[in-house]
Design an enzyme around this catalytic site. Structure first.
Site, PDB file in Angstrom:
ATOM      1  CG  LEU A 574      -1.991  -1.013   1.341  1.00  0.00           C
ATOM      2  CD1 LEU A 574      -2.627  -0.981   2.727  1.00  0.00           C
ATOM      3  CD2 LEU A 574      -3.049  -0.747   0.276  1.00  0.00           C
ATOM      4  N   GLY A 575       2.035   1.144   0.588  1.00  0.00           N
ATOM      5  CA  GLY A 575       2.908   2.303   0.629  1.00  0.00           C
ATOM      6  C   GLY A 575       4.217   1.954   1.304  1.00  0.00           C
ATOM      7  N   GLY A 577       7.488   3.795   3.598  1.00  0.00           N
ATOM      8  CA  GLY A 577       7.900   4.980   4.337  1.00  0.00           C
ATOM      9  C   GLY A 577       9.254   4.751   4.946  1.00  0.00           C
ATOM     10  N   GLY A 578       9.722   5.767   5.632  1.00  0.00           N
ATOM     11  CA  GLY A 578      11.039   5.671   6.245  1.00  0.00           C
ATOM     12  C   GLY A 578      11.152   4.500   7.209  1.00  0.00           C
ATOM     13  CG  PHE A 579       9.601   4.417  10.880  1.00  0.00           C
ATOM     14  CD1 PHE A 579      10.071   4.013  12.115  1.00  0.00           C
ATOM     15  CD2 PHE A 579       9.666   5.757  10.553  1.00  0.00           C
ATOM     16  CE1 PHE A 579      10.589   4.933  13.002  1.00  0.00           C
ATOM     17  CE2 PHE A 579      10.186   6.677  11.440  1.00  0.00           C
ATOM     18  CZ  PHE A 579      10.648   6.266  12.660  1.00  0.00           C
ATOM     19  N   GLY A 580       9.302   1.622   7.055  1.00  0.00           N
ATOM     20  CA  GLY A 580       9.030   0.290   6.549  1.00  0.00           C
ATOM     21  C   GLY A 580       7.979   0.310   5.454  1.00  0.00           C
ATOM     22  CB  VAL A 582       1.871   0.079   4.716  1.00  0.00           C
ATOM     23  CG1 VAL A 582       0.527  -0.305   5.302  1.00  0.00           C
ATOM     24  CG2 VAL A 582       2.585   1.054   5.627  1.00  0.00           C
ATOM     25  CE  LYS A 596       4.771   2.255   9.389  1.00  0.00           C
ATOM     26  NZ  LYS A 596       4.354   3.568   9.878  1.00  0.00           N
ATOM     27  CG  ASP A 697       6.173  12.072  10.719  1.00  0.00           C
ATOM     28  OD1 ASP A 697       6.378  13.154  10.124  1.00  0.00           O
ATOM     29  OD2 ASP A 697       6.432  10.964  10.225  1.00  0.00           O
TER      30      ASP A 697
END
Ligand SMILES: *[C@@H]1O[C@H](CO)[C@@H](O)[C@H](O)[C@H]1NC(C)=O
Ligand SMILES: *[C@@H]1O[C@H](CO)[C@@H](O)[C@H](O)[C@H]1NC(C)=O
Ligand SMILES: *[C@@H]1O[C@H](CO)[C@@H](O)[C@H](O)[C@H]1NC(C)=O
Ligand SMILES: *[C@@H]1O[C@H](CO)[C@@H](O)[C@H](O)[C@H]1NC(C)=O
Ligand SMILES: *[C@@H]1O[C@H](CO)[C@@H](O)[C@H](O)[C@H]1NC(C)=O
Ligand SMILES: *[C@@H]1O[C@H](CO)[C@@H](O)[C@H](O)[C@H]1NC(C)=O
Length: 899
Positions: A574-575, A577-580, A582, A596, A697
């Protein structure tokens, strides 16, 4: 005198020697007095060196010998000569209140001296063992002299001592232990304003002292507990103020003569005992500025009380009982001796308001107690057994003694008891088999009484014994762990079923819910263990079974997550990001979720436990404008969070990428609703129960939309629990540039006002359709806040040109946009204190939503019953519904779907 001399020669020979000596001492007294007369000077003393000293004023003689010198407060200056030591009949030496300086002479031959008053002078030094030989000394007063000395064994010879007053005279070191035992007649001991350290000696309990003044030490001050005063039954005046005494107030019930108690400015903890408040002899009590706990004490009106309750740690500021939980925790602190760490960090009457070591759920039940490495002594209180909601009790790495109380087996919700690395002994009570009990590092556990209590050096054979013992213990432990995890594997099916049921239940509004359950066998057959190339975090062999040991029922087995995301396939992303990354997950029955999977190393190993405890809190955060965290799977290798699925994706897509995504532009009405939703979600985070969370954030990619285009704030991965308003948490700089409040970017210190700033940026984005940071055609870096402010404040025309052209610019819309723009500028104020709080923001936006008619019908509708609740009302309802860690899934999902 010389004239009489020949007469003596005529006396009988056997008397001769004696008489010569006698004459000698008389002569010595006279010359000593002459010497004294010449070393001091005073306008009021008329001592004539030509006359017999026994005729001088302020001098008394008996049998021709000087017995008293009383020259106090006579403006005398000068020094005391060494020859004073020959006045062997002297019983009183009173020189106080003068300006005599120099060293005190050695006067140890004055064995008949009873009164020695040296105070209020300028003596600068005192001989070693000054008090040696003063067998008759009764009253000593030496205070107010610029000395530097310490009390030694020499004073012990003065066994008739009644008063010893030595305030402010440079005493160093500790109070000697002999005051309690060597002076059976001692009534007054005054050692205030010195440089004494250490505690009140134990022997003071045996003394007959009536007046003890140890207050106001300079330097290191007096320390330790004051328990010993409980046995000082003769005491009338007790001044201990301005020291560093700690520990609780002892039992005062035997101190029936106590009139005047001053304990001001210490670090005394624990409650004020009834034995003190009920003491009828009391006239004056000063307790201000300690760390007193429990209820505010009530003294008789006859007592002059000095106690500023706001400087203490009383549960309330008025009279009345403490909360039941507070009482239990205080009695727990009692068996640790009311340590300072709790007195300093436990304030007020709500144990769930960030009390150190205490974690509550949102219904206000204590679920975790972590006193690990708190330096605690004493015993484990049986009262832990009264905290029925407790799930984890962590007491490792302290110096606790005694046994593990059997009351702990009453804790039906207990999952983990860690008492490792203490000095406990005795039998381990029999806990339910699903309770993890860790007792390593307690050499005497299982034994009836502690051995090696004195910690003497162990012989090599006993070391060998211990080594083999601990090897044995490790083997047994390993066997237990193996057995335990195996057992869990066996019972896994019920765990998976429960979890699936829960998932299904919490999504039971899903229209296409099919009935074909995932059976355990299908899960298991799909559950290829870790180690393939989808997992790059570790190449270690699988120990994943251990993740089932996690004692929280929102833990989702890794195999299930792997299954629902089709092995974390690319199609389901789905997406990122900096953290991982999803992933979309879907159960056979159509229930969807967002999975996630954190990047390896996104959270350092240090942050892991912290992260974990934070997650366990956030799984209980439920608000219609916050994306619910449904569960998680955390172990050494995998950190996976499972959120509710938001079908319309992020605000970013709808605001900035709608053309590319083939979507419609957002109407002003929709933007206003989204703004209000986000504001409500953030307001809730900021004011959550007694705690405050900062999102840190906020940005459009963290705002998710449902099919009704209502927004929810997501990504709590960065949320930090925050202290109250004026404080801020220093935190690793997270967040996203462009949304960062200036003070946060500059200092890394963050308050709730940093979220308000980010929210202001989002409002500006909603108004303009521009990103917080964007490069324009000329490639020039572009800061939305600066640009927006300039446009807004320059002119109406300029401002209109800044508004997203896809917003219909009708008159009504424009005034609403303008109000929101003003709010946005206000939120983005440079100084944090100039920004509004989220409560205000919600008020402004909701007034717009109301005033602006086209919005309000479906606004109300989709919020349902809760819409009109204020936050405190909602909280109360929420608490009444009694969510706790232990509450079952139906309760949780009942809340998450708006009750
Ligand atoms: C004692 O005081 C006198 C003045 O009163 C001064 O002259 C003298 O130096 C002082 N002696 C000492 C040892 O301080
Ligand atoms: C010592 O002198 C000061 C003033 O110099 C006076 O206030 C105090 O009462 C005196 N102390 C004693 C014990 O006489
Ligand atoms: C108090 O004692 C400490 C050492 O114990 C010493 O360093 C300090 O100078 C002393 N202060 C005074 C005022 O005597
Ligand atoms: C008080 O005296 C009793 C009897 O001597 C003794 O057992 C006890 O330990 C003393 N208490 C304290 C606090 O010193
Ligand atoms: C308990 O507290 C200790 C020290 O404060 C900390 O290191 C540890 O991570 C905590 N454990 C848990 C499970 O929160
Ligand atoms: C407790 O002490 C043991 C042994 O010193 C150590 O291995 C362990 O890491 C400590 N645990 C905590 C939580 O501090």
């Amino acid at each position: 005198m010389h004239a009489k001399f020949p007469l003596f020669l005529l006396l009988l020979p056997f008397n001769l020697l004696l008489l010569i000596l006698c004459h000698q001492t008389l002569a010595d007294d006279a010359s000593a007095m002459h010497e004294l007369a010449s070393s001091i000077s005073s306008a009021s003393l008329k001592w004539s060196t030509s006359s017999d000293p026994c005729t001088w004023s302020h001098v008394q003689c008996f049998g021709g010998r000087v017995t008293a010198i009383q020259i106090g407060n006579m403006g005398v200056s000068g020094f005391l000569p060494a020859s004073l030591n020959s006045l062997t009949e002297l019983t009183r030496l009173e020189v106080m209140g003068n300006r005599i300086n120099g060293s005190l002479p050695d006067i140890s031959a004055l064995s008949k001296l009873q009164y020695l008053f040296l105070h209020n002078n300028s003596f600068t030094s005192i001989p070693q063992n000054f008090f040696t030989g003063f067998n008759s000394l009764v009253y000593v007063s030496i205070g107010n002299n610029p000395l530097y000395w310490s009390l030694g064994e020499d004073l012990k010879s003065a066994s008739n001592l009644v008063n010893f007053a030595a305030s402010d005279c440079g005493l160093q070191g500790q109070i000697p232990d002999f005051f309690g035992t060597s002076f059976p007649s001692l009534e007054l001991l005054e050692l205030s304003f010195n440089n004494l350290t250490g505690g009140i000696p134990q022997s003071f309990g045996d003394s007959t002292m009536k007046f003890l003044l140890l207050n106001s030490q300079k330097g290191g001050k007096l320390t330790g507990r004051i328990d010993v005063i409980t046995n000082m039954t003769s005491i009338q005046q007790l001044w201990l103020h301005s020291n560093l005494f700690s520990g609780p107030l002892p039992d005062f019930s035997e101190l029936v003569n106590l009139v005047d108690l001053d304990l001001r400015d210490n670090q005394v903890t624990g409650p004020v005992p009834d034995s003190l408040t009920k003491l009828t002899s009391l006239k004056s009590v000063v307790l201000t500025n300690n760390l007193l706990q429990g209820p505010v004490p009530v003294f008789s009106p006859n007592v002059k009380l000095d106690l500023d309750v706001t400087l203490e740690r009383f549960c309330r500021t008025d009279e009345g009982d403490c909360d039941a939980k507070v009482n239990i925790l205080l009695s727990i602190a009692k068996s640790f001796g009311y340590p300072k760490i709790f007195a300093e960090n436990w304030r007020g009457n709500n144990a769930c308001s960030r009390w150190l070591g205490i974690t509550c759920d949102y219904a206000g039940n204590i679920v975790v107690i972590n006193f690990s490495r708190f330096g605690l002594n004493g015993m484990i209180s049986p009262d832990f057994g009264s905290l029925t909601s407790l799930q984890k009790l962590l007491l490792s790495n302290n110096s606790l003694t005694g046994t593990i109380p059997t009351t702990l087996t009453n804790l039906k919700n207990l999952r983990e008891l860690d008492v490792s690395y203490n000095s406990l002994h005795g039998k381990i009570p029999s806990f339910d088999e699903n309770v993890i009990v860790i007792t390593t590092g307690n050499p005497d556990i299982g034994k009836d009484r502690p051995e090696n209590a004195d910690g003497t050096k162990k012989s090599s054979s006993s070391i060998a014994l211990i080594v083999s013992f601990s090897l044995g213990a490790i083997l047994i432990l390993l066997a237990l762990v193996f057995y335990y995890c195996k057992k869990i594997k066996v019972t896994e099916s019920s765990g998976v079923d429960n979890w699936l049921n829960r998932m299904r239940h919490s999504n039971n509004d899903s229209p296409k819910a099919k009935k074909d359950n995932i059976s355990l066998s299908s899960v298991s057959s799909n559950a290829v263990l870790l180690g393939d190339n989808t997992n790059k975090c570790s190449t270690k062999s699988n120990t994943d079974g251990l993740s089932f040991c996690e004692p929280t029922n929102l833990v989702i087995p890794f195999e299930i997550l792997r299954h629902v995301t089709e092995n974390f396939s690319e199609e389901n992303i789905l997406g990122r990001g900096g953290f991982g990354t999803v992933y979309k997950g879907e159960l056979h029955d159509g229930t969807k979720m967002a999975v996630k999977r954190m990047k390896c190393g996104a959270i350092g190993s240090d942050g892991f436990i912290e992260f974990k405890s934070e997650i366990s809190v956030l799984t209980r955060v439920r608000h219609r404008n916050l994306v619910s965290l449904l569960g998680y799977c955390l172990n050494e290798k995998e950190k996976i969070l499972v959120y509710e699925y938001m079908p319309q994706g992020t605000l970013t897509e709808h605001l900035f990428e709608w053309k590319k995504e083939g979507l419609e532009p957002l109407t002003w009405k929709q933007r206003l609703c989204i703004g209000l939703d986000v504001a409500r979600g953030v307001e809730y985070l900021h004011r959550l129960a007694q705690q405050s969370f900062i999102h840190r954030d906020l940005k459009p990619s963290n705002i998710l939309l449902g099919d009704d285009m209502r927004a929810k704030v997501s990504d709590f991965g960065l949320v930090k629990r925050a202290p109250d308003g004026q404080y801020s948490v220093e935190t690793r700089l997270a967040g996203t540039f462009g949304y960062l409040a200036p003070e946060y970017a500059a200092t890394g210190r963050v308050t709730t006002k940093a979220d308000v700033y980010s929210f202001g940026v989002i409002l500006m984005e909603l108004i303009t359709g521009r990103r917080a940071l964007e490069s324009n055609q000329s490639g020039e870096s572009f800061h939305l806040v600066t640009w927006f402010r300039r446009k807004y404040y320059t002119s109406n025309v300029e401002f209109k040109s800044a508004i997203d052209p896809y917003i219909d610019q009708e008159e009504e819309t424009l005034s609403s946009v303008s109000t929101v723009a003003e709010l946005a500028c206000y939120c983005c104020a440079r100084e944090a204190h100039q920004r509004p709080d989220m409560g205000h923001v919600v008020n402004v936006i909701s007034s717009q939503a109301e005033a602006w008619k086209p919005v309000d019908e479906d606004l109300e509708e989709s919020y349902g019953v809760e819409f009109n609740l204020t936050l405190p009302e909602a909280l109360r309802q929420w608490q009444e519904s009694d969510i706790s860690l232990t509450s079952d899934a139906s309760q949780l999902s009942g809340i998450s779907s708006g009750r």
